[in-house]
Scaffold this active site. Structure first.
Site, mmCIF file in Angstrom:
data_model
loop_
_atom_site.group_PDB
_atom_site.id
_atom_site.type_symbol
_atom_site.label_atom_id
_atom_site.label_comp_id
_atom_site.label_asym_id
_atom_site.label_seq_id
_atom_site.Cartn_x
_atom_site.Cartn_y
_atom_site.Cartn_z
ATOM 1 N NE ARG A 101 -3.572 -2.317 2.762
ATOM 2 C CZ ARG A 101 -3.291 -3.412 3.389
ATOM 3 N NH1 ARG A 101 -2.180 -3.618 3.987
ATOM 4 N NH2 ARG A 101 -4.358 -4.288 3.668
ATOM 5 C CE1 TYR A 161 -6.332 -7.406 -6.808
ATOM 6 C CE2 TYR A 161 -6.636 -8.431 -4.557
ATOM 7 C CZ TYR A 161 -6.483 -7.268 -5.322
ATOM 8 O OH TYR A 161 -5.874 -6.320 -4.606
ATOM 9 C CE LYS A 183 -6.464 -0.683 4.573
ATOM 10 N NZ LYS A 183 -7.622 -0.894 3.950
ATOM 11 C CG HIS A 215 -4.859 0.958 -3.832
ATOM 12 N ND1 HIS A 215 -4.364 0.754 -2.804
ATOM 13 C CD2 HIS A 215 -5.943 0.226 -3.712
ATOM 14 C CE1 HIS A 215 -4.887 -0.328 -2.122
ATOM 15 N NE2 HIS A 215 -5.911 -0.782 -2.510
ATOM 16 C CG HIS A 254 -6.389 -8.909 1.245
ATOM 17 N ND1 HIS A 254 -6.447 -9.208 0.137
ATOM 18 C CD2 HIS A 254 -6.060 -7.532 1.320
ATOM 19 C CE1 HIS A 254 -6.468 -8.408 -0.877
ATOM 20 N NE2 HIS A 254 -6.100 -7.154 -0.033
ATOM 21 N NE ARG A 285 -2.913 -3.414 -1.287
ATOM 22 C CZ ARG A 285 -2.577 -4.473 -0.245
ATOM 23 N NH1 ARG A 285 -1.221 -4.782 -0.273
ATOM 24 N NH2 ARG A 285 -3.495 -5.010 0.326
#
Length: 307
Positions: A162, A288, A185, A253, A279, A256
């Site tokens: 990110r 994806y 995150k 982004h 994730h 990524r």
């Protein structure tokens, strides 16, 4: 509606926020969003029942209350995606509150979130992604800034970082090794392999950067020496996509997204890609596969004789 809470409920909301910060490592922006969602719900309850939202009242919330609140939010024009997020925040608060107060929050937890179309990632084609890496430095007026911009976007596409993760690197991370230890995150840590072009790009930048890249300072700097503003990378991408004729979806982004999609197209394992991206849920990474399916359907419809 003004927020009308009894002291006990106000204290509970504050303690829930403290626990989210301490145990889940939630960022300040995430915490603010969660608390604002719950405050909106509690404000609705106070007005809907005509009494302060105390702990006893909160323990009696049932599915009709939840449905009334959701209907009220929809009437205000709240989008389904935003309402689903708010409901998730309320459920999180009620799970915690139920444990603290000894009541069963099933009525709240059983509420169904509104359905909304999930936005699919918009990756760049492989040749377009490579062209961005090659030409993003053309936007800069001085060589070290050109090298800096190239290094950042190479980390986004080459390592799947990110933008916030790339800009959180410090001088202690340079020169890059075979792997990077990234804290993403939710304060979750992951190990990311570093490809040779990313190492080379960062080395080229550090060799030219006029600022002291001491271990405790940010690796990527603005012209005046402060931490690099992500908006500057977004602007470099805007200028680069204009030169290359790429769509407005070609953002930092998107690099990524491109990293993940191109790995998947090459036969990469979905679980491994989940780990590389950081994730928390496989369902996020599975978006994806939808991108790949959409691309295959375009080829099918264009080329199949029966289409």
């Amino acid at each position: 509606m003004s927020l009308d809470l009894c002291p006990g409920a106000r204290d509970a909301l504050a303690r829930w926020q403290d626990e989210l910060r301490a145990l889940n490592g939630a960022s300040n922006n995430t915490l603010k969003a969660y608390v604002a969602d719950v405050q909106g719900f509690l404000a609705f309850l106070a007005g809907y029942h005509g009494e302060p939202a105390g702990l006893a009242r909160l323990a009696r919330v049932d599915l009709r209350d939840i449905r009334a609140w959701m209907a009220h939010e929809r009437s205000r024009g709240v989008a389904p995606r935003s309402l689903a997020r708010a409901l998730s925040s309320v459920k999180s608060f009620y799970r915690w509150l139920g444990r603290q107060q000894g009541f069963e929050p099933t009525a709240v937890l059983s509420a169904r979130a509104p359905k909304f179309p999930r936005k699919l990632p918009r990756p760049l084609a492989e040749d377009a992604a490579c062209a961005v890496l090659d030409r993003v430095g053309e936007s800069a007026s001085v060589p070290w800034v050109a090298a800096r911009d190239a290094a950042v976007v190479t980390l986004l596409y080459g390592c799947g970082l990110r933008i916030s993760e790339a800009l959180s690197l410090s001088g202690a991370d340079a020169p890059l090794g075979e792997v990077l230890r990234i804290r993403g995150k939710g304060d979750k840590e992951r190990i990311v392999p570093v490809i040779a072009p990313a190492r080379d790009a960062v080395n080229a930048y550090t060799a030219l950067c006029p600022h002291d890249l001491s271990p405790e300072e940010p690796l990527f700097r603005g012209v005046r020496g402060g931490a690099l503003n992500p908006r500057l990378i977004a602007r470099a991408m805007e200028q680069t996509r204009a030169r290359l004729g790429l769509p407005s979806t070609a953002t930092p982004h998107a690099l990524r997204h491109s990293f993940a999609t191109h790995l998947l197209n090459a036969g990469g394992d979905l679980r491994a890609i989940q780990e590389l991206l950081g994730h928390a849920s496989l369902s996020t990474t599975q978006a994806y596969t939808a991108v790949d399916t959409a691309r295959l359907m375009e080829v099918y419809e264009a080329a199949h004789p029966k289409a």
